[in-house]
Scaffold this motif. Sequence first.
Motif, PDB file in Angstrom:
ATOM      1  N   ASP A 120       0.852  -1.190   0.000  1.00 53.93           N
ATOM      2  CA  ASP A 120       0.000   0.000   0.000  1.00 53.93           C
ATOM      3  C   ASP A 120       0.890   1.243   0.000  1.00 53.93           C
ATOM      4  O   ASP A 120       1.646   1.479   0.953  1.00 53.93           O
ATOM      5  N   VAL A 121       0.825   2.031  -1.068  1.00 52.37           N
ATOM      6  CA  VAL A 121       1.682   3.215  -1.172  1.00 52.37           C
ATOM      7  C   VAL A 121       0.900   4.507  -0.943  1.00 52.37           C
ATOM      8  O   VAL A 121       1.426   5.602  -1.152  1.00 52.37           O
ATOM      9  N   SER A 122      -0.327   4.371  -0.505  1.00 54.47           N
ATOM     10  CA  SER A 122      -1.196   5.552  -0.380  1.00 54.47           C
ATOM     11  C   SER A 122      -0.661   6.584   0.629  1.00 54.47           C
ATOM     12  O   SER A 122      -0.954   7.771   0.521  1.00 54.47           O
ATOM     13  N   LYS A 123       0.142   6.129   1.596  1.00 51.50           N
ATOM     14  CA  LYS A 123       0.666   7.055   2.610  1.00 51.50           C
ATOM     15  C   LYS A 123       2.069   7.547   2.281  1.00 51.50           C
ATOM     16  O   LYS A 123       2.664   8.333   3.033  1.00 51.50           O
ATOM     17  N   PHE A 124       2.627   7.080   1.155  1.00 51.90           N
ATOM     18  CA  PHE A 124       3.968   7.496   0.767  1.00 51.90           C
ATOM     19  C   PHE A 124       3.907   8.724  -0.139  1.00 51.90           C
ATOM     20  O   PHE A 124       2.827   9.117  -0.605  1.00 51.90           O
TER      21      PHE A 124
END
Length: 270
Positions: free
Chosen positions: A47-51
């Motif tokens: 999950d890269v949504s917070k990067f």
Amino acid sequence: MKNIIFALFISTLVLSACTEETSTNIIENEDIEALISSTIENAEKHDVSKFEEYELESVIDGDTIRIKYNGSSEKVRFLLVDTPETNHETLGEQPYGPEAKEFTKQLLAGQDTVYLEFDVSYRDKYKRLLAYIYTKEGISVQEQLLKNGLARVAYIYDPNTKHVDWFKSIQKTAQQSAIGIWSVEDYVTNRGYDKEAYYAITEKNKDDKKTENDKSITNNSSCVIKGNINSKGNKIYHMPGQRDYDNTIAEEMFCTEKEAEDGGFLPAKQ
């Protein structure tokens, strides 16, 4: 699938045993393409949504890229991993360096942006950005470099140690599988990569293979009994010195009479 592909790659190692400063070419580009295809298909998607997402400018090396950061072009050094060099001012090109760079390049091909996961410190002493790198699909570049034997876990400095245990577990599997950089004993060291050890071992492997081939040729040269099937379908073997030996065209060669007889051949009468 990936281990099978790499097993084929490793069989070509002896071809690169050379003491000159030349390209190792251990893995051909089409093989990297097959590896990338397998990687993209099978890699875990994170999950890269917070990067943070940044424009990708270029791939500099297996473990270094250039991005557009706050309006400036900046180098990003991959945290906690080290790939062999491709064009170092003192180390030159190291075995598996070009392959690691090509792997990273192809894994990021078609990606106009990358996702960066920062740890505690954003920069190293050279002022380069430090980060964990992910594709748009959530593939960890560091994870895949380690998994495919193209990088080692290195430069573990507090406080940037968030993924060190994860990376070490991946590296352990690659070591046990003896793939990539781990396929040649003593090539990977705590200080980096020992090119001299790599070439010494691959040269020895080449010499051992030559000795093996020479022995095989010597052994085969002692197998001089000719097995022939005549027009009637009879299987006859001819010994050196017999009348028709020189004119006999052999369907099979045997080392001993017993071997010939076990194969269903009978001795020639003359």
